[in-house]
Design an enzyme around this catalytic site. Structure first.
Site, PDB file in Angstrom:
ATOM      1  CE  LYS A   1       8.576  -6.679  -5.964  1.00 35.49           C
ATOM      2  NZ  LYS A   1       7.332  -5.957  -6.165  1.00 35.49           N
TER       3      LYS A   1
ATOM      4  N   GLY B   1       8.930 -10.727  -2.957  1.00 31.61           N
ATOM      5  CA  GLY B   1       7.575 -10.655  -3.484  1.00 31.61           C
ATOM      6  C   GLY B   1       6.724 -11.755  -2.893  1.00 31.61           C
TER       7      GLY B   1
ATOM      8  CB  SER C   1       4.604 -15.027  -6.627  1.00 29.72           C
ATOM      9  OG  SER C   1       5.360 -14.106  -7.366  1.00 29.72           O
TER      10      SER C   1
ATOM     11  CG  LEU D   1      11.170 -10.323  -7.808  1.00 35.17           C
ATOM     12  CD1 LEU D   1      10.439  -9.081  -8.247  1.00 35.17           C
ATOM     13  CD2 LEU D   1      11.212 -11.332  -8.947  1.00 35.17           C
TER      14      LEU D   1
ATOM     15  CG  ASP E   1       0.030  -8.602  -7.668  1.00 40.65           C
ATOM     16  OD1 ASP E   1      -0.422  -7.851  -6.775  1.00 40.65           O
ATOM     17  OD2 ASP E   1       1.209  -8.990  -7.697  1.00 40.65           O
TER      18      ASP E   1
END
Ligand SMILES: *[C@@H]1O[C@H](CO)[C@@H](O)[C@H](O)[C@H]1NC(C)=O
Ligand SMILES: *[C@@H]1O[C@H](CO)[C@@H](O)[C@H](O)[C@H]1NC(C)=O
Ligand SMILES: *[C@@H]1O[C@H](CO)[C@@H](O)[C@H](O)[C@H]1NC(C)=O
Ligand SMILES: *[C@@H]1O[C@H](CO)[C@@H](O)[C@H](O)[C@H]1NC(C)=O
Ligand SMILES: *[C@@H]1O[C@H](CO)[C@@H](O)[C@H](O)[C@H]1NC(C)=O
Ligand SMILES: *[C@@H]1O[C@H](CO)[C@@H](O)[C@H](O)[C@H]1NC(C)=O
Ligand SMILES: *[C@@H]1O[C@H](CO)[C@@H](O)[C@H](O)[C@H]1NC(C)=O
Ligand SMILES: CC(=O)N[C@H]1CO[C@H](CO)[C@@H](O)[C@@H]1O
Length: 909
Positions: free
Chosen positions: A532, A534, A536, A539, A655
C-alpha cells in the site's frame, strides 16, 4: 547624287531598323500583356493610393505599367492582387502629415495581400476593411504605429490566412469575431496594449500554426480549449497578466515547438500532461508564480528541447534527471527557484556552447562532470560544497555557496545547518577533520548520511535537533511486566540509553541493506509487490536472499517530510518491545529515497484481517471470532500502554488505526506505523523545545481536541478501533472527520451500561456470540465509548483500558450489581472508576489515580491542564446535583447515561 543615294539608303536602313524595333517591342509587350494592368479603375486607385500615402515616384513611377515596373505590386490576369509597401519611404511632403489613408483599396477587387509593415500608418484600422477587402488572405500591418481598436468586422475576412498586427498601439479587447477566421494560419497581435481576456472563440482556429499575443495587457486565464489547436507550432502568451494555472490541455499540442508563457501571473504547478509536447524545442515559463515539483517525466519524451527557461518561479523539489541528458539543450535557466538536490554524476557530456543558470536555488553536494558540457555557468546562491573542478569554466559564477577556496561563500553556520537539515554532513570547507576532499569523479560517494552531524557543534540547529532526539525518545523502561503469557519473543534487557550529546549510530539499528539487495527482494519494487501507499512511505513485500519474507518501506524524501524516517529509526534504536513490529534493518545509501526493512507479519494488519476470503473457490468472507478480536484489542492496548506509561517522557503513537495494528501468525499484535511517534506534549520546558522543532502537524484527525500529541489522542483513536471490532466497521477508523462523526452519532446511543441488548443493534452481523460472550462485547463497547469522550481529559488512561479489556466482565457486572463490593477491591475500583469517570463530566479522574508516584509518569500534565480548564470539573464536588451543567452539553457526541452518578459517588469516597 552620291549624297542623295546615300541619304536614301540611310533612311531606308533607319526605317527598317525602326520597323524591326517596333515589332520587337510589340513582341515584348505582347509577352508582358498578361502582367499589364488592364483595369483603369485599379490604375486610378493605385495613383490615388500613391498620393494619399505620399509614396515616391522612384518606387511607383509615372508612365510605366504598374504590374511590370512598380515595386511591390503583384498582378494576376490584369488585376492587382498584391500590394507590398513594406519599409517604403514617403516623399518629403508625405512625411509632413502621414495618414492611414488607404480608401482606394476598395477598388482592388482581387486584392489578396496587403503588406504595409514598417510603414507608418498612424490612425486606426478602418472598419470597412472587414466589409470590403473580402478577398484578402494576408494583412500585414506590423510596426505601423496603428492605433485604436481592432474592428470586429475583421472577422468577416474569412479567407485570411495571416493576420499580423504586432508592434502597434492597438488597444481595447481582442474581438471575438477573430474566431471566425477559420483559414487563419498565423495570428500575431503581440506588442500592443490589448486588454481583456483571450477570446474563447480562438478555440475554432483549428488550422492555426502560430499564435502570438504576447506583450499586451491581457488578463484572465488561458482557455483550456487552446489545447484543441492541434496544428499550433508556436504559442506565445508571454508578458501579459494572465492568471490561474497552466491548463493541462496544453499537453495536447503535440505539434508545438515553441511555448512561451513567461512573465504572467500564472500559478500552481506544471501539469503532468505537458509531457505530451513531444516536439517542443523551447519551453519558457519564467517569471510567473509557478510552484511545486516538476513532473518527473516532463522531459522524458524523446526531446528536441534546446531552451528551457523556468527562472523566477517557486518551483521546488528535484530537477528531473533526464533534463541533464537532453543532447540539444543549449540554454537551461532555472534560476531563482527552490529547486534542490545534487548534480547528477553518471553523465559524461562533451563540451558544448550551452549556457546553464541554476543560481539562487538550493542545490547542494559536489560539482560534477555534468558541468562539462556548459560553456557558461551560473551556480551562485546554492549550497554546493567541495572543490571546484577544472572543467568548471573560468567565467562561472560561484558566489554564495559552500565551496572550498572560493571567495564570497556562505557562512559555516548556514552551510552546516543546511546540510544537517537534510541529514548530511558538510565538509567544513575542506578544513581539517572534514570529509575527504572530493574528487569530482567520486561523485557523491564521499557523502555519508550521518545523523545530525554532531561533529560541527557550531550550528545551533544541530544542538536543537540533538536535543529533540534525545528528549523525544529518551528512555523507555524495558517491559518486564507485560508478557502475560503471550508467546512473543523476550525483551532485550539492560539496554542503556545513549548518552546525551552522542550522535545516534544507526548502523546499530538492524542490518544495513544495500539498495541492490532491496531491488532484488522486491523485484525492482514492482507494483505487484506493493502492499500500500502509506502516508510515510510505500510498503512493499519482499523476500531476502535467505528466503526471509520482509516488508520494506520506501520513503521518498521528495514527498514525505524528511525527519520522519530519522525519528522512526531513533525510536527503534531506543525502543524494543514485543508489541512493536521488529525492524530488521535499513538502507540509507540513496539520497532521496530511504528504506526501512521490517519483519513480515503473516496476518498483515487488522484492517485486512478482520474479514478474509474463506478459500479460493468460495467467495464468502470469514471474519475473526470474538476471542481473537479481544486478544487483538488487548495486545494493542498493551503496546500503547507501554508507550504511554513506561516510556519517559510518554510517547504518543499518533497513528492508531486498524492498519497500524499488525498481526503475526498467531494474531499477536505488533504495532506498526511508527513514523509519527512523538513525545507527549506537556508544559515541561523540554517538551516545549520539541514542540518548537516539530513541523506543524495536521491535526484535523477525528477528535475534537486540538493536539494530536497527547496520549489522550491515542486513546480516542483506539476507541474507534475498539468500536470497529464490535461493529465490524473497522474501515471507519481511517475515514474522514464528518463521516466519522456521523457514524459515531448513530452508533454511540446503542451503547448503554444499563442495557446490554441495545448493543446487538450495532453488533457486527458476522459475529456469532452467545450470551456470555455478548457481555464481553458489551464491555468492549462501553470501554470504546469512554475512550471516545470528546473531552481529552475525560478519556481513561491506556493502562486502565488495558485492565478493563483484560477483565471485560468486571466492567459490566460489578459496576452494575454490587458497588459495595467494588469499594473493597481498591485496585479494580480504580480502573473501573477511571473508565466510568469518563461517563460523567468530571475531571476528578485525577483523584482516582491511586499511586501518586505514577501520576507524574502519566503525563499528568494533560489532566491537570484540563482540570483547570474544565469548569464543570472544578465545580464538581462528588455529589452535588450538577445536572443542569451536564445537560448543557447533552449534544456532545457522547451523551451520558443519566443515573450513573450515584454509583460512582459511592465509589469515590
Ligand atoms: C473607386 O472607383 C470609382 C470609379 O472610378 C470611383 O468613382 C471611386 O471614387 C473609387 N473609390 C475610391 C474610394 O477611390
Ligand atoms: C475565398 O477563397 C475561396 C477559395 O480560395 C474562393 O473560392 C472564394 O471566392 C474566396 N472568397 C472571397 C470572398 O474572395
Ligand atoms: C507613433 O505615434 C505617436 C503618436 O502619434 C508618436 O509619438 C510616435 O513617435 C510614433 N511612432 C513612430 C515610430 O513614428
Ligand atoms: C461584418 O461584420 C460585422 C460585425 O462583425 C457585421 O455587422 C457585418 O454585417 C459583416 N458584414 C459583412 C458584409 O459580412
Ligand atoms: C485547414 O487545413 C486543412 C488541411 O491543410 C484544409 O483542408 C482545410 O480546408 C483548412 N480549413 C480551413 C477552414 O481553411
Ligand atoms: C523558497 O522557499 C522558502 C521557504 O519555503 C520561501 O520563503 C521562499 O520564498 C521560496 N523562494 C522562492 C524563490 O520560491
Ligand atoms: C563525445 O565526443 C566523443 C569524441 O569526440 C564521441 O565519441 C562521443 O560520442 C561524444 N559523446 C557524446 C555524449 O556526445
Ligand atoms: C587535524 C585535526 O584536528 N585532527 C583531529 C581530527 O579529529 C580527531 C578525532 O576525531 C583528532 O584526534 C585529530 O587530532
Amino acid at each position: 547624287m552620291v549624297d542623295q543615294r546615300s541619304i536614301g539608303v540611310a533612311l531606308l536602313y533607319l526605317m527598317l531598323l525602326l520597323l524591326f524595333e517596333s515589332t520587337f517591342e510589340q513582341q515584348v509587350q505582347q509577352q508582358q500583356q498578361q502582367q499589364r494592368l488592364s483595369s483603369r479603375i485599379e490604375l486610378t486607385a493605385l495613383f490615388e493610393l500613391r498620393s494619399s500615402l505620399g509614396l515616391r515616384s522612384r518606387d511607383w513611377p509615372r508612365k510605366v505599367d504598374p504590374c511590370s515596373r512598380w515595386t511591390g505590386i503583384r498582378c494576376e490576369n490584369g488585376s492587382v492582387i498584391g500590394i507590398n509597401i513594406s519599409g517604403f519611404r514617403r516623399t518629403r511632403l508625405g512625411k509632413q502629415n502621414p495618414q492611414f489613408a488607404v480608401d482606394s483599396l476598395v477598388n482592388f477587387t482581387h486584392l489578396v495581400s496587403f503588406n504595409a509593415s514598417r510603414f507608418l500608418l498612424p490612425g486606426s484600422i478602418p472598419d470597412w476593411f472587414g466589409r470590403r477587402l473580402l478577398t484578402l488572405q494576408v494583412l500585414d500591418l506590423r510596426s505601423c504605429n496603428v492605433t485604436g481598436v481592432i474592428p470586429s468586422s475583421i472577422g468577416n475576412l474569412t479567407n485570411l490566412t495571416s493576420l499580423y498586427l504586432p508592434d502597434n498601439r492597438l488597444s481595447g479587447q481582442i474581438p471575438s469575431t477573430l474566431g471566425q477566421l477559420l483559414s487563419l494560419l498565423v495570428l500575431d497581435l503581440s506588442k500592443n496594449s490589448l486588454t481583456g481576456s483571450i477570446p474563447l472563440s480562438f478555440v475554432s482556429l483549428r488550422n492555426l500554426t502560430s499564435l502570438d499575443i504576447s506583450s499586451n495587457n491581457l488578463r484572465g486565464s488561458i482557455p483550456p480549449g487552446i489545447g484543441a489547436l492541434s496544428k499550433l507550432q508556436s504559442l506565445n502568451l508571454s508578458n501579459n497578466s494572465l492568471m490561474s494555472s497552466i491548463p493541462s490541455q496544453l499537453g495536447d499540442l503535440d505539434s508545438l515547438v515553441d511555448l512561451d508563457l513567461s512573465s504572467n501571473d500564472l500559478s500552481g504547478s506544471v501539469p503532468q500532461d505537458l509531457r505530451g509536447l513531444r516536439n517542443l524545442q523551447r519551453m519558457i515559463l519564467g517569471n510567473n508564480g509557478l510552484s511545486g515539483y516538476l513532473p518527473v517525466d516532463l522531459f522524458s519524451a524523446p526531446s528536441q528541447l534546446q531552451v528551457v527557461i523556468l527562472r523566477n518561479n517557486s518551483f521546488n523539489g528535484d530537477l528531473p534527471q533526464v533534463l541533464w541528458s537532453i543532447p540539444g539543450l543549449n540554454l537551461l535557466d532555472i534560476s531563482h527557484n527552490n529547486f534542490t538536490g545534487q548534480l547528477p554524476t553518471a553523465l559524461n557530456d562533451n563540451a558544448t556552447a550551452a549556457v546553464l543558470d541554476i543560481s539562487q536555488n538550493k542545490f547542494y553536494g559536489v560539482l560534477t562532470t555534468v558541468l562539462r558540457r556548459f560553456s557558461s555557468t551560473n551556480l551562485s546562491g546554492n549550497y554546493f560544497e567541495g572543490r571546484v573542478p577544472d572543467y568548471v569554466p573560468d567565467n562561472a559564477s560561484l558566489s554564495s555557496n559552500c565551496l572550498q577556496n572560493v571567495s564570497n561563500q556562505r557562512t559555516l553556520v548556514e552551510c552546516v545547518s543546511f546540510y544537517a537539515e537534510r541529514g548530511l554532513s558538510f565538509d567544513n570547507f575542506g578544513r581539517p577533520n572534514s570529509t575527504e576532499p572530493s574528487a569530482p569523479e567520486s561523485g557523491n560517494s564521499n557523502r555519508r548520511i550521518i545523523i545530525l552531524a554532531a561533529v560541527l557543534g557550531g550550528a545551533g540547529l544541530i544542538v536543537l535537533l540533538l536535543l529533540l532526539l534525545l528528549l523525544v525518545l529518551r528512555v523507555c523502561r524495558q517491559s518486564t511486566t507485560n508478557h502475560r503469557g503471550i508467546g512473543v519473543g523476550p525483551v532485550p534487557a539492560g539496554e542503556t540509553p545513549p548518552l546525551p550529546g552522542v550522535a545516534i549510530n544507526f548502523s546499530s539499528v538492524g542490518d544495513l541493506f544495500t539498495y541492490q539487495q532491496l531491488l532484488q527482494a522486491t523485484g525492482d519494487f514492482s507494483d505487484a509487490n506493493l502492499i500500500k501507499n502509506g502516508h510515510s512511505g510505500d510498503l512493499y513485500r519482499g523476500i531476502l536472499e535467505g528466503g526471509l519474507p520482509v516488508v520494506i518501506k520506501r520513503i521518498d524524501l521528495r514527498s514525505v517530510k524528511k525527519e520522519g524516517y530519522l525519528l522512526e529509526l531513533d525510536f527503534f534504536s531506543k525502543v524494543s518491545h514485543p508489541r512493536v513490529v521488529p525492524l530488521l534493518g535499513h538502507c540509507l545509501e540513496k539520497e532521496d529515497e530511504k528504506f526501512l526493512v521490517y519483519k513480515y507479519m503473516p496476518n498483515e494488519d487488522l484492517s485486512s484481517s478482520l474479514y478474509r476470503k474463506n478459500n479460493l473457490e468460495d467467495d464468502s468472507l470469514q471474519s475473526l471470532d470474538w476471542i481473537t478480536r479481544l486478544k487483538i484489542a488487548i495486545g494493542a492496548a498493551e503496546g500503547l500502554s507501554y508507550l504511554h506509561h513506561e516510556c519517559t517522557p510518554p510517547l504518543v503513537h499518533r497513528d492508531v488505526q486498524a492498519s497500524s495494528i499488525l498481526l503475526d501468525d498467531k494474531f499477536e499484535v505488533r504495532l506498526g506505523s511508527l513514523s509519527e511517534v512523538c513525545a507527549q506534549e506537556g508544559d515541561g520546558h523540554q517538551n516545549r523545545i520539541t514542540r518548537l522543532l516539530r513541523l506543524p502537524q495536521s491535526s484535523e484527525q477525528g477528535s475534537s481536541d486540538s493536539s494530536t500529541a497527547l496520549c489522550a489522542y491515542d486513546v480516542y483513536c483506539f476507541g474507534k478501533v475498539l468500536l470497529g471490532l464490535v461493529t465490524g466497521k473497522l474501515d471507519i477508523s481511517g475515514s474522514s472527520d464528518t463521516q466519522m462523526k456521523e457514524w459515531l452519532e448513530q452508533t454511540l446511543p446503542y451503547i448503554s451500561i444499563y442495557d446490554m441488548e441495545l448493543v446487538t443493534k450495532i453488533l457486527d452481523p458476522s459475529l456469532l456470540v452467545d450470551e456470555d460472550l455478548l457481555e464481553e462485547v458489551w464491555a468492549m463497547a462501553i470501554v470504546a465509548r469512554s475512550c471516545l469522550n470528546p473531552k481529552p481529559s475525560r478519556r481513561p488512561l491506556m493502562r486502565y483500558i488495558l485492565k478493563a479489556l483484560e477483565n471485560p466482565l468486571r466492567v459490566v457486572r460489578e459496576d452494575n450489581s454490587s458497588s459495595a463490593r467494588l469499594r473493597t477491591i481498591s485496585s479494580r475500583g480504580s480502573w473501573n472508576a477511571a473508565l466510568f469517570g469518563s461517563w460523567r463530566r468530571s475531571s476528578s479522574d485525577v483523584a482516582v489515580i491511586p499511586a501518586a508516584s505514577t501520576a507524574r509518569v502519566e503525563g499528568g500534565s494533560s489532566f491537570k491542564q484540563s482540570g483547570t480548564t474544565g469548569s464543570q470539573g472544578s465545580t464538581y464536588n462528588g455529589g452535588g446535583d450538577n445536572s443542569s451543567s451536564r445537560r448543557r452539553h447533552s449534544k456532545d457526541i457522547f451523551p451520558e447515561p443519566r443515573e450513573t452518578q450515584g454509583i460512582e459517588i459511592q465509589d469515590r469516597d
